[in-house]
Scaffold this motif. Structure first.
Motif, PDB file in Angstrom:
ATOM      1  N   ILE A 141       0.845  -1.200   0.000  1.00  0.00           N
ATOM      2  CA  ILE A 141       0.000   0.000   0.000  1.00  0.00           C
ATOM      3  C   ILE A 141       0.876   1.244   0.000  1.00  0.00           C
ATOM      4  CG2 ILE A 141      -1.620   1.434   1.298  1.00  0.00           C
ATOM      5  CD1 ILE A 141      -2.983  -0.819   2.323  1.00  0.00           C
ATOM      6  N   PHE A 142       1.860   1.255   0.898  1.00  0.00           N
ATOM      7  CA  PHE A 142       2.697   2.444   1.006  1.00  0.00           C
ATOM      8  C   PHE A 142       3.519   2.653  -0.259  1.00  0.00           C
ATOM      9  CE2 PHE A 142       1.376   1.985   5.284  1.00  0.00           C
ATOM     10  CZ  PHE A 142       1.387   3.259   5.791  1.00  0.00           C
ATOM     11  N   THR A 144       3.033   1.598  -3.324  1.00  0.00           N
ATOM     12  CA  THR A 144       2.342   1.906  -4.569  1.00  0.00           C
ATOM     13  C   THR A 144       1.583   3.227  -4.520  1.00  0.00           C
ATOM     14  OG1 THR A 144       0.556   0.493  -3.808  1.00  0.00           O
ATOM     15  CG2 THR A 144       2.023  -0.427  -5.456  1.00  0.00           C
ATOM     16  N   SER A 145       1.418   3.822  -3.333  1.00  0.00           N
ATOM     17  CA  SER A 145       0.639   5.057  -3.327  1.00  0.00           C
ATOM     18  C   SER A 145       1.519   6.303  -3.267  1.00  0.00           C
ATOM     19  CB  SER A 145      -0.366   5.044  -2.168  1.00  0.00           C
ATOM     20  OG  SER A 145       0.276   4.697  -0.980  1.00  0.00           O
ATOM     21  N   VAL A 146       2.831   6.105  -3.288  1.00  0.00           N
ATOM     22  CA  VAL A 146       3.725   7.266  -3.314  1.00  0.00           C
ATOM     23  C   VAL A 146       4.226   7.459  -4.744  1.00  0.00           C
ATOM     24  CG1 VAL A 146       5.855   8.212  -2.385  1.00  0.00           C
ATOM     25  CG2 VAL A 146       4.399   6.810  -0.948  1.00  0.00           C
ATOM     26  N   PRO A 147       4.102   8.679  -5.305  1.00  0.00           N
ATOM     27  CA  PRO A 147       4.538   8.906  -6.681  1.00  0.00           C
ATOM     28  C   PRO A 147       6.029   8.591  -6.882  1.00  0.00           C
ATOM     29  CG  PRO A 147       3.352  10.818  -5.839  1.00  0.00           C
ATOM     30  CD  PRO A 147       3.516   9.873  -4.702  1.00  0.00           C
ATOM     31  N   VAL A 150       8.422  11.337  -6.071  1.00  0.00           N
ATOM     32  CA  VAL A 150       8.660  11.546  -4.637  1.00  0.00           C
ATOM     33  C   VAL A 150       9.653  10.516  -4.105  1.00  0.00           C
ATOM     34  CG1 VAL A 150       7.554  11.415  -2.378  1.00  0.00           C
ATOM     35  CG2 VAL A 150       6.460  12.673  -4.227  1.00  0.00           C
ATOM     36  N   ILE A 154      13.338  11.398  -2.496  1.00  0.00           N
ATOM     37  CA  ILE A 154      13.699  11.026  -1.121  1.00  0.00           C
ATOM     38  C   ILE A 154      14.938  10.127  -1.130  1.00  0.00           C
ATOM     39  CG2 ILE A 154      12.908   9.761   0.924  1.00  0.00           C
ATOM     40  CD1 ILE A 154      10.111  10.824   0.350  1.00  0.00           C
ATOM     41  N   THR A 260       3.526   1.947 -17.167  1.00  0.00           N
ATOM     42  CA  THR A 260       3.830   2.552 -15.874  1.00  0.00           C
ATOM     43  C   THR A 260       5.339   2.586 -15.636  1.00  0.00           C
ATOM     44  OG1 THR A 260       1.831   1.495 -15.117  1.00  0.00           O
ATOM     45  CG2 THR A 260       3.259   2.433 -13.443  1.00  0.00           C
TER      46      THR A 260
ATOM     47  N   ILE B 208      -0.971  12.540  -8.865  1.00  0.00           N
ATOM     48  CA  ILE B 208       0.398  12.145  -9.162  1.00  0.00           C
ATOM     49  C   ILE B 208       0.836  12.706 -10.515  1.00  0.00           C
ATOM     50  CG2 ILE B 208       1.841  10.172  -9.759  1.00  0.00           C
ATOM     51  CD1 ILE B 208       0.390   8.554  -7.680  1.00  0.00           C
ATOM     52  N   ILE B 247      12.464  20.937  -0.882  1.00  0.00           N
ATOM     53  CA  ILE B 247      12.030  19.893  -1.810  1.00  0.00           C
ATOM     54  C   ILE B 247      11.329  18.740  -1.094  1.00  0.00           C
ATOM     55  CG2 ILE B 247      14.124  18.441  -1.884  1.00  0.00           C
ATOM     56  CD1 ILE B 247      13.775  18.806  -5.037  1.00  0.00           C
ATOM     57  N   LEU B 248      11.705  18.435   0.151  1.00  0.00           N
ATOM     58  CA  LEU B 248      11.087  17.290   0.819  1.00  0.00           C
ATOM     59  C   LEU B 248       9.679  17.607   1.322  1.00  0.00           C
ATOM     60  CD1 LEU B 248      13.969  15.507   2.761  1.00  0.00           C
ATOM     61  CD2 LEU B 248      13.076  15.086   0.490  1.00  0.00           C
ATOM     62  N   CYS B 251       7.215  16.702  -1.246  1.00  0.00           N
ATOM     63  CA  CYS B 251       7.354  15.244  -1.388  1.00  0.00           C
ATOM     64  C   CYS B 251       6.509  14.526  -0.353  1.00  0.00           C
ATOM     65  CB  CYS B 251       8.802  14.810  -1.186  1.00  0.00           C
ATOM     66  SG  CYS B 251       9.803  14.916  -2.645  1.00  0.00           S
ATOM     67  N   PHE B 252       6.693  14.884   0.913  1.00  0.00           N
ATOM     68  CA  PHE B 252       5.979  14.195   1.977  1.00  0.00           C
ATOM     69  C   PHE B 252       4.484  14.497   1.911  1.00  0.00           C
ATOM     70  CE2 PHE B 252      10.208  13.703   4.004  1.00  0.00           C
ATOM     71  CZ  PHE B 252      10.175  12.325   4.057  1.00  0.00           C
ATOM     72  N   LEU B 254       2.725  14.939  -0.826  1.00  0.00           N
ATOM     73  CA  LEU B 254       2.179  14.086  -1.885  1.00  0.00           C
ATOM     74  C   LEU B 254       2.065  12.633  -1.418  1.00  0.00           C
ATOM     75  CD1 LEU B 254       3.985  15.503  -5.037  1.00  0.00           C
ATOM     76  CD2 LEU B 254       1.536  15.152  -4.823  1.00  0.00           C
ATOM     77  N   ALA B 255       3.103  12.168  -0.712  1.00  0.00           N
ATOM     78  CA  ALA B 255       3.087  10.796  -0.222  1.00  0.00           C
ATOM     79  C   ALA B 255       1.940  10.601   0.775  1.00  0.00           C
ATOM     80  CB  ALA B 255       4.423  10.450   0.430  1.00  0.00           C
ATOM     81  N   GLY B 258      -1.359  10.554  -1.039  1.00  0.00           N
ATOM     82  CA  GLY B 258      -1.461   9.309  -1.810  1.00  0.00           C
ATOM     83  C   GLY B 258      -1.835   8.144  -0.916  1.00  0.00           C
ATOM     84  N   ILE B 259      -1.209   8.056   0.263  1.00  0.00           N
ATOM     85  CA  ILE B 259      -1.494   6.959   1.185  1.00  0.00           C
ATOM     86  C   ILE B 259      -2.928   7.067   1.704  1.00  0.00           C
ATOM     87  CG2 ILE B 259      -0.930   6.067   3.477  1.00  0.00           C
ATOM     88  CD1 ILE B 259       2.034   6.661   2.767  1.00  0.00           C
ATOM     89  N   SER B 262      -5.269   5.898  -1.015  1.00  0.00           N
ATOM     90  CA  SER B 262      -5.172   4.450  -1.240  1.00  0.00           C
ATOM     91  C   SER B 262      -5.888   3.677  -0.151  1.00  0.00           C
ATOM     92  CB  SER B 262      -3.716   4.002  -1.277  1.00  0.00           C
ATOM     93  OG  SER B 262      -3.106   4.488  -2.420  1.00  0.00           O
ATOM     94  N   LEU B 263      -5.722   4.114   1.095  1.00  0.00           N
ATOM     95  CA  LEU B 263      -6.403   3.445   2.202  1.00  0.00           C
ATOM     96  C   LEU B 263      -7.913   3.504   2.014  1.00  0.00           C
ATOM     97  CD1 LEU B 263      -4.320   4.608   5.290  1.00  0.00           C
ATOM     98  CD2 LEU B 263      -4.533   2.291   4.417  1.00  0.00           C
ATOM     99  N   ARG B 295      -0.218   4.722 -11.569  1.00  0.00           N
ATOM    100  CA  ARG B 295       0.853   5.546 -11.025  1.00  0.00           C
ATOM    101  C   ARG B 295       2.021   5.646 -11.984  1.00  0.00           C
ATOM    102  NH1 ARG B 295       3.011   5.177  -6.856  1.00  0.00           N
ATOM    103  NH2 ARG B 295       5.131   5.055  -7.506  1.00  0.00           N
TER     104      ARG B 295
END
Lengths: 325, 296
Positions: A141-142, A144-147, A150, A154, A260, B208, B247-248, B251-252, B254-255, B258-259, B262-263, B295
């Motif tokens: 889940i984690f 696949t849901s982060v672009p 990103v 990181i 993808t 995304i 920049i982070l 990033c965080f 978006l993450a 996204g999470i 998804s949940l 994605r």
């Protein structure tokens, strides 16, 4: 055979569709299409080169269908025009050089994450509800849901800039000459490792989930129960009865995943300053180098179609029923 | 497993997912109350580290990163939900039409659907955005809607094929109800879980993709969004000069979003699909695969 032939015709149609988009796009924009396409060229291009470029992209006197046929003609003879930023290099040369790096990076990452993901999926399905399954599922889940952009940023920040473990640019040490020496190959691997790990992180979860899903669907089937009743070992049933059959739909989902992977490798290359298609494309976008931008769509589409075709062929090999059909 | 009809409230995944999205939404709405600064204005020295005056530091040209983050959430959410809605409407309409009508209509729609599926999405979007030039968020939402409906159409078509065999559809046909009525009032309500999953998956994909396009320099740099924040930070070589906050931060964000989505997607699938309630959890994963496939 008939199946593969039908697929081939379909892929040809899809490729022509991509070319058609390229043809009509500048002509649909407000303003003079020639001006739009070659505005970045300025006075740098000699007039006869500009004339040749116009011809390649179908800007000839005559009705639209004639222009369209001229453009299709130049594409199918392999002429994608010349890059404006890297003039006088032809677009096919610029993109061809970059494609080698992209396919290498993408291919390795796809193979690794497909294998790893499939095995994780098999094990997770086999021990459904166990701690291992929960870890794989939640991890997926984690991941696949982060672009991809990103994840790349990181990773490059921690391993490239903070820890300084890996280089943050180029496909190999620029001081080395490309050659089949141990030193050069080592350098290529060292430079490619971080972008590849990033792509694997992004991709593995999806494959694991697909495989787990397919496996669980099959575990209730009669032949699995039968195999167990016969007293076959757990590992044997898992791999040769369940996983083997679950692999089929996973392979077909691989075909869709390739697009993808392509997209993911584009942004990863930009972040890691890796000299593949993504980076060339990024530079082309900044320089408004339209011949290169259009060429990449065709090359990427072709790559995707070839990859799809390989998947089709392996599908036929894996599923004997299709050979007769 | 889940037998209660009010699953959405009881489901922990859904609760966390909704919580994350609601939090981001609230912060985006309340943005002017949470910060004294203007997102575009130069309010400090360049690349200042996080401090009490600037919670998340400043950008290369001295804008407040926290302010840009919470104003940027507005753009990212609006484009995500706008484009997601558009993608879902187009995909659902074409899917139901192809599945229910069958024959020639189905052949034509399916051919185009498969074609769109094999032309790689991001390269196509790049070409479109490059010609449009400095695309505004709404233009990006529109081209996303026009190019990304194929997966939804395929899934909806497959589901329509099984729903149209049901007795209530047959009886509606016997009574001579017009086709559009059957499609809208008999078939569509029974596809609602597929449509919902498709919608959330599309929102994730749109957020995304918008960020990716803007990161690559195809957006309008004057717009404040998480994608343009990434673009500006990357252009200012924020990482190599050590301005990690620049920049982070996007990033965080978006993450995190996204999470959260998804949940929620996962939970909706788990609850809306009766097969999952009585059986195992397997179908829940289809939502994840769907969101994973879009994605980049």
């Amino acid at each position: 055979m008939a199946f593969l032939l039908r697929r081939l015709c379909f892929y040809l149609a899809a490729f022509v569709a991509a070319a058609t988009i390229n043809f009509f796009l500048p002509r649909l924009m407000p303003g003079d299409p020639v001006q739009i396409m070659f505005s970045s060229a300025g006075a740098e291009l000699p007039p006869e080169s500009l004339q040749a470029l116009k011809l390649t992209f179908g800007f000839v006197d005559g009705p639209l269908w004639q222009q369209y046929l001229t453009y299709l003609g130049s594409i199918f003879s392999g002429d994608l025009g010349r890059s404006i930023k890297y003039f006088p290099l032809p677009v096919s040369t610029v993109l061809g050089n970059a494609l080698v790096w992209t396919v290498g990076l993408m291919g390795t990452a796809t193979i690794i994450s497909f294998t790893l993901g499939t095995f994780l999926g098999i094990l997770a399905a086999w021990r459904r509800g166990s701690l291992f399954d929960v870890i794989v599922s939640v991890g997926a889940i984690f991941a696949t849901s982060v672009p991809a952009v990103v994840t790349s940023l990181i990773v490059v920040f921690f391993f490239g800039f903070t820890l300084n473990w890996f280089p943050t640019g180029y496909a190999a040490d620029p001081a080395l000459d490309p050659a089949f020496t141990l030193q050069y190959i080592g350098s290529v691997l060292y430079h490619g490792l971080l972008p590849m790990l990033t792509l694997c992180t992004v991709l593995t979860g999806g494959f694991a989930v697909t495989m787990r899903n397919n496996m669980i669907n099959l575990l209730g089937e009669d032949y699995i129960v039968m195999a167990r009743a016969k007293g076959l070992s757990d590992g044997h049933v898992m791999l040769w009865y369940a996983a083997r059959n679950a692999l089929l739909p996973t392979v077909s989902s691989l075909a869709i995943a390739i697009g993808t992977v392509l997209g993911g490798s584009l942004v990863t290359e930009v972040v890691f300053n890796y000299p593949g298609l993504g980076n060339i494309l990024y530079q082309a976008i900044l320089a408004r180098d339209y011949p290169v931008i259009q060429g990449q769509l065709l090359i990427m589409t072709a790559t995707m179609l070839v990859a799809n075709f390989i998947v089709d062929v392996s599908y036929v090999l894996l599923d004997p029923r299709l050979k007769k059909a | 497993m889940k037998t209660n009809p009010f699953g959405l409230i009881r489901n922990r995944k859904a609760l966390v997912g909704v919580g994350i999205i609601a939090f981001i939404l609230l912060v985006a709405i309340a943005a002017p109350l949470l910060t004294p600064y203007d997102p575009g204005a130069r309010v400090g020295r360049p690349h200042q580290a996080p401090s009490l005056a600037h919670w998340l530091g400043t950008t290369r040209i001295g804008q407040d990163v926290f302010t840009r983050l919470i104003y940027g959430a507005r753009t990212s959410l609006a484009v995500g939900f706008g484009a997601g809605l558009l993608i879902t409407i187009v995909g659902t309409a074409l899917g139901i039409l192809a599945g229910y009508r069958g024959g020639k209509v189905d052949e034509v729609i399916s051919f185009f659907t498969n074609m769109v599926l094999v032309v790689p999405n991001l390269p196509l979007l790049l070409v479109l955005a490059a010609f449009i030039g400095q695309a505004s968020p709404w233009v990006i939402a529109l081209i996303l809607g026009g190019t990304s409906w194929a997966w939804g159409a395929r899934v909806t078509r497959a589901e329509t094929l099984s729903v149209k065999q049901k007795d209530y559809v047959k009886s509606a046909e016997m009574m001579g109800e017009p086709r559009w009525r059957i499609m809208t009032f008999e078939i569509f309500p029974n596809l609602i879980s597929i449509v919902g999953i498709n919608f959330i998956g599309s929102v994730i994909f749109a957020i995304i993709t918008q960020a990716t396009l803007e990161f690559l320099g195809l957006g309008d740099p004057k717009v404040v969004s998480w994608g343009t924040m990434l673009y500006a930070a990357q252009k200012a070589s924020a990482l190599s000069v050590g301005a990690w906050w620049d920049i982070l931060t996007p990033c965080f964000a978006l993450a995190f979003l996204g999470i959260g989505l998804s949940l929620l997607n996962f939970a909706v699938d788990e609850i809306a699909n009766p097969r999952l309630r009585t059986g195992n959890r397997l179908g829940g994963w289809s939502a994840l695969i769907r969101s994973g496939e879009g994605r980049l």
